[in-house]
Structure formats: structure tokens, C-alpha cells
Design a protein around this motif. Structure first.
Motif, mmCIF file in Angstrom:
data_model
loop_
_atom_site.group_PDB
_atom_site.id
_atom_site.type_symbol
_atom_site.label_atom_id
_atom_site.label_comp_id
_atom_site.label_asym_id
_atom_site.label_seq_id
_atom_site.Cartn_x
_atom_site.Cartn_y
_atom_site.Cartn_z
ATOM 1 N N TYR A 176 0.831 -1.211 0.000
ATOM 2 C CA TYR A 176 0.000 0.000 0.000
ATOM 3 C C TYR A 176 0.863 1.257 0.000
ATOM 4 O O TYR A 176 0.616 2.201 -0.762
ATOM 5 C CB TYR A 176 -0.916 -0.053 1.235
ATOM 6 N N SER A 177 1.886 1.282 0.855
ATOM 7 C CA SER A 177 2.755 2.472 0.950
ATOM 8 C C SER A 177 3.492 2.720 -0.352
ATOM 9 O O SER A 177 3.568 3.853 -0.834
ATOM 10 C CB SER A 177 3.752 2.289 2.102
ATOM 11 N N VAL A 178 4.065 1.647 -0.925
ATOM 12 C CA VAL A 178 4.798 1.805 -2.181
ATOM 13 C C VAL A 178 3.877 2.284 -3.296
ATOM 14 O O VAL A 178 4.214 3.190 -4.067
ATOM 15 C CB VAL A 178 5.482 0.473 -2.574
ATOM 16 N N THR A 179 2.671 1.688 -3.361
ATOM 17 C CA THR A 179 1.723 2.080 -4.413
ATOM 18 C C THR A 179 1.317 3.543 -4.268
ATOM 19 O O THR A 179 1.328 4.303 -5.246
ATOM 20 C CB THR A 179 0.481 1.179 -4.358
ATOM 21 N N ILE A 180 0.959 3.948 -3.049
ATOM 22 C CA ILE A 180 0.553 5.336 -2.812
ATOM 23 C C ILE A 180 1.693 6.290 -3.126
ATOM 24 O O ILE A 180 1.503 7.339 -3.760
ATOM 25 C CB ILE A 180 0.094 5.508 -1.350
ATOM 26 N N PHE A 181 2.909 5.937 -2.702
ATOM 27 C CA PHE A 181 4.058 6.815 -2.962
ATOM 28 C C PHE A 181 4.297 6.982 -4.455
ATOM 29 O O PHE A 181 4.541 8.095 -4.936
ATOM 30 C CB PHE A 181 5.304 6.235 -2.289
ATOM 31 N N ILE A 182 4.199 5.871 -5.203
ATOM 32 C CA ILE A 182 4.419 5.948 -6.650
ATOM 33 C C ILE A 182 3.334 6.786 -7.315
ATOM 34 O O ILE A 182 3.618 7.652 -8.151
ATOM 35 C CB ILE A 182 4.470 4.532 -7.262
ATOM 36 N N VAL A 183 2.065 6.554 -6.917
ATOM 37 C CA VAL A 183 0.958 7.300 -7.532
ATOM 38 C C VAL A 183 1.079 8.787 -7.232
ATOM 39 O O VAL A 183 0.960 9.632 -8.136
ATOM 40 C CB VAL A 183 -0.392 6.741 -7.026
#
Length: 592
Positions: free
Chosen positions: A27-34
Motif C-alpha cells: 500500500y505504501s509503495v503504491t501510494i508513494f508511486i501514484v
């Protein structure tokens, strides 16, 4: 240091094997990338917008600069055009260019004497009139193409001294920080030029005149000749500025210089022979730096905010999940009174799981009260039956191998051996009298895998199976005891290269032969005869149910005299055990 590193890796590994930790990480990686991609896109858009605004402002400056030089050129052309409206003036200028100065002065006196006008028609009067119409002119040069006569008129001596550079062998001086606009002079009769009219303009005026370059725009301008010689620069001089002459007007490029990035505008005036270049340093564009830092800080702030929010939410669910896991482990340890606390406010899947778990434990506890004693007695009876069937040496040796394996390898390989042992025991506990050949072979393979773990690289097993015979019904426990007999009596524990081959094939008389051959110790002829006599003559008791004689007797009782177990052996060369079974016999129907 090594202990700390191991502890860190152990903690990371433990967290990674937790479902909610992996969810939080993904979740953190996805949110950071988005968020990063979104803000980078916005930052790129704002950056481009600021650059476009700066280039547009600089383009207006180039417009004013181009208009300024174009107006100088138009004024010069208009003044020369007035020259041809006055025949006396044209004649005077032509005479001056085509004759020496002494003859020209005589011509001027004669012309003035004969003229009825008080206004002289000379080169001097023409040049002075031109200066009065365009006082940006700093100097004028009129030169003959035939005689080399040259007339110089200086109006601004300071600017001229700053511009003029002597050039040996030429009547036209070179200049710096200034420009020269030349026009041809005709005699009014012939279309061919008799001379050149050149006006000189100092470019210092551009820096002083806010109306031309302005004082608020970002960057500055440079003026080049078509030969790419720098004539003027309102900014610090830069080396190797790209100055293409074939590029269309208003084309913009980005130029990476050693001290930063620059954005360039280009205008090419082939009529005057000038190239106008707008130079905008990126670090001077208002908003670029703000956009960069805003994007970075916004990415950090939003990413941290969203991740912390997600962490708080996921942590709540993780805490509830760990509580459920804790109570499951309590039940695993035999505590059937434990219960998961469920809040009435929670109506999600975890509360459903917790309630189901509580009901299951309650029912399980009730079931244990009713059936535990009876079930334990049944298991004890089955275990005693198992112990009567399984050779104790096999269990002792296997368990000892598992224990030593665990000590040496730190539990590596124990799981595999335990699995094979459990599979073997499960098969042994079955109450079937007959099974398919593939089940009996699988039981043999499980046993041999345990032996391969026990003796490591000293033992290899080769299977050559006719797959069309795998569904053949056979008696249970007819293969593993033969292999166990080889391990106990024929296996060379102190040597490498022990081999056991199991082959299943159809014989010419349509019977099935299961041949198990080894390269073990073998036996002397006298011992072989003794075993054969015992094998074919001894009655079987219940305690001998896993012996070779038991196998032979069971096969003969089931299928008749032609079938059974047959042994061949030779000292130090190995032993071959063959089981002969029928195909399609009425007694071979699979029963349970």
C-alpha cells in the motif's frame, strides 16, 4: 556487529511474513508511486508553463529589438531615396565619388556660384540632414567602388571611439559592440552602384534604452552576424551558444551549459544579416525553484500523511488479527476454554471469523467431552496394531536419523523426513487388504526417500515401471518389507554407490513380475538355501506379517501356487527378489 545485522534481518523477515505488514508495504509503495507520478506531472506542467511565459516575454523583447533595427534600416533607405529626388545632389555625390578631393572642391565652388539656392547640395549637407532624421547614427561612411574615395562623418565621437577598430588595407573600419548597415549608391542614370553608403550604430544604446530591451524581463538578448560573430550581448557572454542560421524564426530550444540550463529563442534577419538570440537562464525564471521544492515537499508530506493514515487503519485490523491468531495457538496447545473478544461495534469479516472461531471452540470442547476417551482408546488400539506390523528397527533407525539430522543441520531436512515418515505411517494404518500397485509403489518410494536422507549420497534408487500396470490390484505391504530387508542385510553402509532397482514388467505368460535387485552384500549359497527353505516351508504367524515368508505365503494364499516371492543372490554381488503376480485373476478385484 554480525549479531546486530542478523537480528535486523530476522526482524525484517518476521515482519515480511506477516500479512498486514506486506499489505502496508505494498500500500505504501503504491501510494508513494501514484502521488509521486501525479505531483511530478503537475510540477512538469508548471515548469513548462513558467518556461513558456519567460520565452514569450523574451520573444516580445526580440520583437522590439528586431523592430528597432528594421526601423534603422527603413530610415536609412528612406533617406537614400530622397537623394535621388534631387538631381543636383545626386550629381554632386557622384562627382565626389568619381574624382579626387581637389577636383571635387572646385566642382562644389562652381556649382554654388552658378546655383540660385542658398542651400548647398553637397555630401556634407546630405549627411547632416540624414543625421537630423535619425540621431541614433553615430557615424557615416560614403565610399567609392571605383576610385576608393572615402568620406567619414563622426557624430558621436565617444561611441565611435568605442566601436572603431583599425583594419589595415581597408577604407571601411571594423567595429565592435556596434553594427553597420550598408546601402548602394547609384548615379541616377546607370543601375550599377558607384559607391556604398554605410551607417554605424552603437549597441550601448540598447542597454540604456529601457523601451527596447526593458528592465524587468528574465534573461537577455544577443545579436550575431550571419557568420555567427557576436555583435552584442545584454547578458554575460556565454561560450558555444548554438546559433543556427538555417533554423526557422521563433523556434525555441533547451541548451544544457556547464553552469546550468538555458532556454533560447532565435530570429534570423537575412535582409540585414543579423541573428537575434534570446537567452534565458533557468535559475532566473520566477517560479521554477518554487515548483521544484513545492513538488518535493508535497510528495514527502502527502506520502507520509497517507502512509501514516493507512498504518493506523491497518494496525487496528492487525491487532485484531493477532488476537485471533493468539487464541488459535491457545487451542492448538490444548486450551479449549479460550475465547476471542468481539466488540458489538465491529461488524466486519474479522468479527465474523472471531464469532465462528468461538462457536467452533465451544462445539469442539463439547465434542471432546463426549468422544475424547473413546477416540483415544481407538487410537491406542490402532497404534498397537501398527506396532505389531511395523518393524521396530525401522522406526528406531528412522527416528535416530531424524534426530541426528536435526542436530547437524539445525532442523534442515527434518521436515522432509518427517513428511515421508508420516506418509508411510498413514499408509500402514490403513485397514485396506488390497490396494492399487501405484499406491504400494508410492509407499515404497516414501520409505526409500527416508533411507536416502538417512544414508545421504550412499544410496540411489532407480524405478522402471510399466505405467499401464499402475492400476493393477495387489496385496498391501508386499514391497516395502523387501526393501527394508535389503537395507538391514544387504546395504553396505561403509561404501558409496549402493543401488536398488525396482522394475515392474509383464511376463510372456501374461503374469506381472516385480523385480527388486541390488548390488549389496549378497549371500553365500548355503545361507540362500536356508532362507529359501524357510521361505517356502514355514507357516506364517501374525507376528511375522511383514517378513519375506509372510509376503510369499500371502501371495500364494491369494493367487495360488504359481505365484509368490523368489530370491536369487550371489556373495558380494547382490540379491534379486522377484514377486510374481497374476493379471485379471478373479481374486484380484480391489476390496477395502
Amino acid at each position: 556487529m554480525g549479531f546486530k545485522k542478523h537480528r535486523i534481518f530476522s526482524t525484517i523477515s518476521k515482519l515480511w511474513h506477516q500479512v498486514f505488514s506486506r499489505i502496508l508495504f505494498i500500500y505504501s509503495v503504491t501510494i508513494f508511486i501514484v502521488i509521486s507520478l501525479l505531483l511530478l506531472f503537475i510540477g512538469h506542467f508548471l515548469h513548462k508553463e513558467y518556461v513558456d511565459q519567460a520565452l514569450e516575454a523574451n520573444d516580445h523583447t526580440l520583437d522590439r529589438l528586431e523592430t528597432y533595427f528594421d526601423s534603422r534600416n527603413q530610415n536609412l533607405s528612406a533617406n537614400l531615396l530622397r537623394l535621388y529626388y534631387n538631381n543636383d545632389l545626386v550629381e554632386s555625390v557622384a562627382y565626389a565619388l568619381q574624382n579626387n578631393r581637389e577636383d571635387y572642391w572646385k566642382y562644389r565652388l562652381d556649382s554654388y556660384t552658378k546655383s540660385n539656392s542658398f542651400v548647398p547640395t553637397t555630401i556634407d549637407s546630405f549627411v547632416n540632414t540624414m543625421y537630423l532624421t535619425d540621431q541614433d547614427i553615430d557615424a557615416i561612411n560614403i565610399s567609392s567602388l571605383e576610385t576608393g574615395n572615402s568620406f567619414n562623418y563622426i557624430f558621436n565621437h565617444y561611441n565611435w571611439s568605442q566601436m572603431r577598430m583599425e583594419k589595415e588595407g581597408s577604407f571601411l573600419p571594423d567595429i565592435k559592440n556596434g553594427i553597420a548597415i550598408s546601402k548602394p549608391i547609384h548615379d541616377g542614370v546607370s543601375p550599377e552602384s558607384i559607391g556604398t553608403f554605410t551607417a554605424y550604430y552603437s549597441l550601448d544604446k540598447l542597454n540604456k534604452d529601457e523601451g527596447i530591451l526593458g528592465n524587468s524581463e528574465v534573461g537577455g538578448v544577443q545579436v550575431y552576424s550571419l557568420d555567427k560573430e557576436l555583435l552584442f550581448s545584454s547578458v554575460d557572454e556565454l561560450e558555444n551558444v548554438p546559433v543556427p542560421t538555417g533554423m526557422s524564426n521563433n523556434e525555441q530550444i533547451e541548451w544544457a551549459h556547464e553552469d546550468g540550463t538555458y532556454y533560447l529563442n532565435h530570429r534570423v534577419d537575412y535582409n540585414l544579416g543579423f541573428i537575434y538570440v534570446g537567452v534565458i537562464p533557468e535559475d532566473e525564471i520566477e517560479g521554477i525553484s518554487f515548483t521544484f521544492w513545492f513538488t518535493i515537499l508535497a510528495i514527502i508530506f502527502l506520502a507520509v500523511t497517507v502512509v501514516l493514515t493507512g498504518y493506523a487503519v491497518i494496525r487496528k485490523y492487525a491487532r485484531r488479527m493477532r488476537e485471533i491468531e493468539y487464541h488459535m495457538l491457545e487451542v492448538q496447545d490444548g486450551n479449549f476454554t479460550t475465547r476471542v473478544n468481539v466488540s458489538e461495534r465491529d461488524k466486519d469479516e474479522l468479527s465474523t471469523i472471531a464469532n465462528s472461531f468461538n462457536r467452533m471452540v465451544k462445539e469442539l470442547n463439547s465434542y471432546i467431552d463426549r468422544a475424547f476417551v473413546l477416540e483415544m482408546k481407538k487410537r491406542e488400539a490402532e497404534m498397537r496394531a501398527l506396532q505389531s506390523q511395523i518393524n521396530p528397527h525401522f522406526l528406531y533407525n528412522t527416528l535416530e536419523s531424524i534426530r541426528m539430522k536435526a542436530v547437524i543441520e539445525g532442523s534442515k531436512g527434518t521436515a522432509a523426513m518427517t513428511y515421508h515418515l508420516a506418509t508411510t505411517l498413514r499408509y500402514a494404518l490403513s485397514d485396506k487388504q488390497q490396494v492399487q500397485l501405484k499406491e504400494e509403489l508410492e509407499h515404497l518410494k516414501q520409505y526409500m526417500k527416508i533411507m536416502e536422507y538417512r544414508f545421504e549420497s550412499k544410496l540411489s534408487v532407480d524405478y522402471k515401471i510399466d505405467e499401464s500396470l499402475l492400476s493393477l490390484p495387489v496385496l498391501r505391504f508386499i514391497l516395502q518389507p523387501v526393501a527394508e530387508n535389503y537395507i538391514i542385510h544387504g546395504f553396505k553402509a561403509d561404501q558409496q554407490g549402493n543401488q536398488l532397482q525396482i522394475q515392474v514388467k509383464t511376463m510372456e505368460d501374461c503374469r506381472v513380475a516385480i523385480v527388486m535387485s541390488d548390488n549389496g552384500k549378497g549371500m553365500e549359497l548355503e545361507r540362500l538355501h536356508g532362507i529359501q527353505e524357510k521361505l517356502y516351508g514355514e507357516e506364517v504367524t501374525s507376528t511375522d506379517s511383514i517378513g519375506l515368508s509372510n509376503i510369499h505365503q500371502r501371495i500364494q494364499l491369494q493367487y495360488g501356487k504359481p505365484h509368490g516371492l523368489f530370491i536369487k543372490s550371489e556373495k558380494d554381488k547382490g540379491t534379486e527378489v522377484t514377486l510374481i503376480l497374476p493379471v485379471g485373476h478373479e481374486k484380484t478385484k480391489l476390496i477395502s
